[in-house]
Design an enzyme around this catalytic site. Structure first.
Site, PDB file in Angstrom:
ATOM      1  CE1 TYR A 119      43.380  38.939  27.981  1.00 36.37           C
ATOM      2  CE2 TYR A 119      44.007  37.359  29.671  1.00 36.37           C
ATOM      3  CZ  TYR A 119      43.376  38.528  29.305  1.00 36.37           C
ATOM      4  OH  TYR A 119      42.732  39.287  30.246  1.00 36.37           O
TER       5      TYR A 119
ATOM      6  CD  GLU B 169      46.234  35.948  34.702  1.00 27.32           C
ATOM      7  OE1 GLU B 169      47.206  36.709  34.782  1.00 27.32           O
ATOM      8  OE2 GLU B 169      45.507  35.890  33.695  1.00 27.32           O
TER       9      GLU B 169
ATOM     10  NE  ARG C  79      37.953  37.325  37.832  1.00 23.68           N
ATOM     11  CZ  ARG C  79      39.192  37.575  37.381  1.00 23.68           C
ATOM     12  NH1 ARG C  79      39.380  38.262  36.272  1.00 23.68           N
ATOM     13  NH2 ARG C  79      40.242  37.138  38.032  1.00 23.68           N
TER      14      ARG C  79
ATOM     15  CD1 TRP D  68      48.530  43.966  34.444  1.00 28.42           C
ATOM     16  CD2 TRP D  68      48.852  44.843  36.485  1.00 28.42           C
ATOM     17  NE1 TRP D  68      47.475  43.595  35.251  1.00 28.42           N
ATOM     18  CE2 TRP D  68      47.650  44.104  36.489  1.00 28.42           C
ATOM     19  CE3 TRP D  68      49.247  45.482  37.680  1.00 28.42           C
ATOM     20  CZ2 TRP D  68      46.833  43.996  37.637  1.00 28.42           C
ATOM     21  CZ3 TRP D  68      48.453  45.370  38.810  1.00 28.42           C
ATOM     22  CH2 TRP D  68      47.259  44.635  38.777  1.00 28.42           C
TER      23      TRP D  68
ATOM     24  CD  GLU E 237      41.816  38.620  33.583  1.00 25.64           C
ATOM     25  OE1 GLU E 237      42.734  38.711  32.742  1.00 25.64           O
ATOM     26  OE2 GLU E 237      41.981  38.851  34.790  1.00 25.64           O
TER      27      GLU E 237
ATOM     28  CD  GLN F 122      44.860  45.373  35.260  1.00 27.66           C
ATOM     29  OE1 GLN F 122      44.243  44.400  35.661  1.00 27.66           O
ATOM     30  NE2 GLN F 122      45.325  45.450  34.029  1.00 27.66           N
TER      31      GLN F 122
ATOM     32  CG  ASN G 137      42.040  35.130  33.944  1.00 27.14           C
ATOM     33  OD1 ASN G 137      40.834  34.951  34.116  1.00 27.14           O
ATOM     34  ND2 ASN G 137      42.771  35.893  34.746  1.00 27.14           N
TER      35      ASN G 137
ATOM     36  CG  HIS H 138      43.774  40.977  39.490  1.00 21.89           C
ATOM     37  ND1 HIS H 138      42.763  40.466  38.689  1.00 21.89           N
ATOM     38  CD2 HIS H 138      44.794  41.253  38.648  1.00 21.89           C
ATOM     39  CE1 HIS H 138      43.170  40.447  37.418  1.00 21.89           C
ATOM     40  NE2 HIS H 138      44.389  40.934  37.367  1.00 21.89           N
TER      41      HIS H 138
HETATM   42  C1  GBH Z   1      45.828  39.015  32.556  1.00 21.02           C
HETATM   43  O1  GBH Z   1      47.062  38.366  32.575  1.00 21.02           O
HETATM   44  C2  GBH Z   1      45.642  39.783  33.824  1.00 21.02           C
HETATM   45  O2  GBH Z   1      44.863  39.059  34.754  1.00 21.02           O
HETATM   46  C3  GBH Z   1      45.072  41.154  33.633  1.00 21.02           C
HETATM   47  O3  GBH Z   1      45.212  41.900  34.806  1.00 21.02           O
HETATM   48  C4  GBH Z   1      45.737  41.814  32.442  1.00 21.02           C
HETATM   49  O4  GBH Z   1      45.383  43.159  32.287  1.00 21.02           O
HETATM   50  C5  GBH Z   1      45.337  41.031  31.228  1.00 21.02           C
HETATM   51  O5  GBH Z   1      45.659  39.681  31.370  1.00 21.02           O
HETATM   52  C6  GBH Z   1      45.972  41.521  29.931  1.00 21.02           C
HETATM   53  O6  GBH Z   1      47.338  41.345  29.954  1.00 21.02           O
HETATM   54  O7  GBH Z   1      53.980  36.915  25.294  1.00 21.02           O
HETATM   55  O8  GBH Z   1      53.071  35.381  23.703  1.00 21.02           O
HETATM   56  O9  GBH Z   1      54.349  34.550  25.580  1.00 21.02           O
HETATM   57  C7  GBH Z   1      47.578  37.988  31.334  1.00 21.02           C
HETATM   58  C8  GBH Z   1      48.291  36.652  31.324  1.00 21.02           C
HETATM   59  C9  GBH Z   1      50.268  35.662  30.554  1.00 21.02           C
HETATM   60  C10 GBH Z   1      48.663  36.369  28.946  1.00 21.02           C
HETATM   61  C11 GBH Z   1      51.374  35.753  29.537  1.00 21.02           C
HETATM   62  C12 GBH Z   1      49.722  36.384  27.872  1.00 21.02           C
HETATM   63  C13 GBH Z   1      52.056  35.898  27.355  1.00 21.02           C
HETATM   64  C14 GBH Z   1      51.930  35.431  25.945  1.00 21.02           C
HETATM   65  N1  GBH Z   1      49.247  36.625  30.255  1.00 21.02           N
HETATM   66  N2  GBH Z   1      50.885  35.585  28.186  1.00 21.02           N
HETATM   67  S1  GBH Z   1      53.437  35.587  25.075  1.00 21.02           S
END
Ligand code: GBH
Length: 451
Positions: free
Chosen positions: A294, A167, A78, A408, A352, A21, A292, A122
């Site tokens: 989000y 992941e 990291r 990505w 993350e 990345q 990780n 990764h």
């Molecule tokens: C990470 O993965 C990665 O490790 C990192 O490289 C990447 O840049 C970063 O996150 C940001 O994307 O569409 O509502 O169903 C992210 C893992 C899995 C988080 C799928 C969000 C989808 C939510 N992702 N998930 S949804």
């Protein structure tokens, strides 16, 4: 009474990136191609035809980036190592020039007083290994342990905290089930096998680390908690399938519980049984776990959604980031409490957490105002602190990401950085979120009492 957000003594503050990345120059100095070089150079795979050929040019600008980390008060960084830089064919021969890049970086970090946290994998599998089946070939457990050994020995005494795989779920779901990520396959049969081999490879690397390495090792999981859409039994069953397919598929066997029953229902004919001894390997004890995090999801029953038969219900009452992910900080607290219970109190680290928003394209008076990311950051740090108050053994927080970077297959269209990158000039500008984060670090979180 005002709440205090001071974090415990020794809590580790940092930021995270991943090799493909940010680095660019992926074929420099004798490196071999990875599946991401191939995937990004296949028409139709990447938004706007973007690639990681240059990305943040971190391969050449790492010194400047370490200085940036110092300005952000980071205590830890990291990063991940590109396997095919170090071993161009993925096995056998070592490319010393590629290894030297990480040698310089690690020394640079240590000189700056920044602790290196290294992720072995990764997502950028050596293309030569993909030619041998990649994650579908059971031999990958040994290939991965051998690769790990090169790094464990090279950085012994310098890198103390290691992560094996970033992941597993995304590797498998994106790479082998839905095909949105490299190597772009779409097969439930393959996904089941690839997932198993990812876990075996992790176990093999942990065992090798116990033989030749020094320090702490663990895996990094993405956990996205699943909340009920209704009290209908079919929605609860859908929620459980989603929870099993995303979160427990990898966590349960790592914790010695084998695969969740629901996966048989999700994958049907594609599911298979694996030998008992594989599960002992997979459950080899680790020292820590990375989370990780989000967003959360609220899945409802949807027989047409392959293969999980669940689809998320959009929670319109809450904000959504530029990637469409709901902003719901309390779910981070819940996840940490849940993971603490699931792992029997294993030391956890948020490896993350971050968010993508439309940022101003250029700095004005040297500033990039990113109020939504500021809001996301502070509320998730508070949510993490809530989990500590509830007894969770949370040892650190790594912001995703140090820099805007190649998201990505979404290319450069989504910016997660606490530092803005102008991809024309490679100029870096710390965003308001980065400035807040620097202050969080220097005050051990106390600034959160006032914002
Ligand atoms: C990470 O993965 C990665 O490790 C990192 O490289 C990447 O840049 C970063 O996150 C940001 O994307 O569409 O509502 O169903 C992210 C893992 C899995 C988080 C799928 C969000 C989808 C939510 N992702 N998930 S949804």
């Amino acid at each position: 009474m005002t709440r205090s957000y001071e974090f415990p003594e020794g809590f580790l503050w940092g930021a995270a990136t991943a090799a493909y990345q940010i680095e660019g120059s992926s074929m420099a100095d004798g490196a071999g191609a990875s599946i991401w070089d191939r995937f990004a150079h296949t028409p139709g795979n990447m938004k706007d035809g973007d690639t990681g050929d240059v990305a943040c040019d971190h391969y050449n600008r790492w010194r400047e980036d370490v200085a940036l980390m110092t300005r952000l008060n980071l205590q830890a960084y990291r990063f991940s190592v590109s396997w095919s830089r170090v071993m161009p064919e993925g096995r056998g021969r070592i490319n010393e020039a590629g290894l030297d890049f990480y040698d310089r970086l690690v020394d640079g970090l240590l000189e700056a007083g920044i602790e290196p946290l290294c992720t072995l994998y990764h997502w950028d599998l050596p293309a030569a290994l993909d030619d041998r089946g990649g994650w579908l070939n059971p031999d990958i457990a040994d290939w991965f342990a051998d690769y790990g050994q090169v790094l464990f020995e090279k950085f012994k005494g310098r890198i103390k905290t290691w992560g094996t795989i970033n992941e597993p779920w995304v590797i498998v779901d994106g790479g082998y089930l839905h095909g949105a990520l490299a190597p772009g396959h779409r097969s439930a049969f393959e996904a089941v096998i690839a997932g198993h081999n990812v876990l075996r490879a992790h176990g093999a690397a942990v065992r090798r680390f116990r033989e030749v390495g020094e320090g702490r090792i663990g895996i990094v999981l993405n956990i996205e908690p699943k909340y009920p859409a209704s009290d209908k039994p079919e929605d609860e069953a859908a929620r459980k399938r989603a929870e099993a397919q995303m979160n427990r598929w990898f966590l349960d066997p790592l914790m010695g519980r084998g695969y969740p029953e629901e996966l048989k229902d999700v994958y049907g004919r594609a599911w298979r049984e694996f030998p008992r001894e594989d599960f002992d390997l997979i459950a080899t004890p680790t020292d820590w776990m990375g989370l990780n995090w989000y967003t959360r999801a609220v899945p409802e029953n949807d027989p047409s959604a392959w293969p999980v038969r669940a689809k998320p219900v959009k929670q319109v009452q809450h904000a959504h980031t530029e990637t469409g992910w709901e902003v719901y900080p309390p779910a981070l607290t819940d996840t940490l409490v849940w993971l603490h219970e699931q792992t029997g109190g294993l030391p956890l680290m948020i490896t993350e957490n971050g968010s993508a928003w439309y940022d101003p394209p250029h700095a004005i008076d040297g500033r990039i105002h990113d109020p939504m990311r500021v809001e996301y950051l502070k509320n998730h740090l508070k949510a993490a602190h809530d989990a500590i108050n509830k007894g969770v053994n949370l040892t650190g927080y790594m912001a995703w990401s140090l820099l805007d970077n190649l998201e990505w297959s979404l290319g450069f269209s989504k910016r997660f950085g606490i530092t803005h990158v102008n991809f024309q000039t490679q100029e870096r500008t710390i965003k308001d979120s980065g400035l807040l984060y620097a202050e969080v670090i220097s005050t051990h979180g106390k600034v959160l009492d006032t914002v």
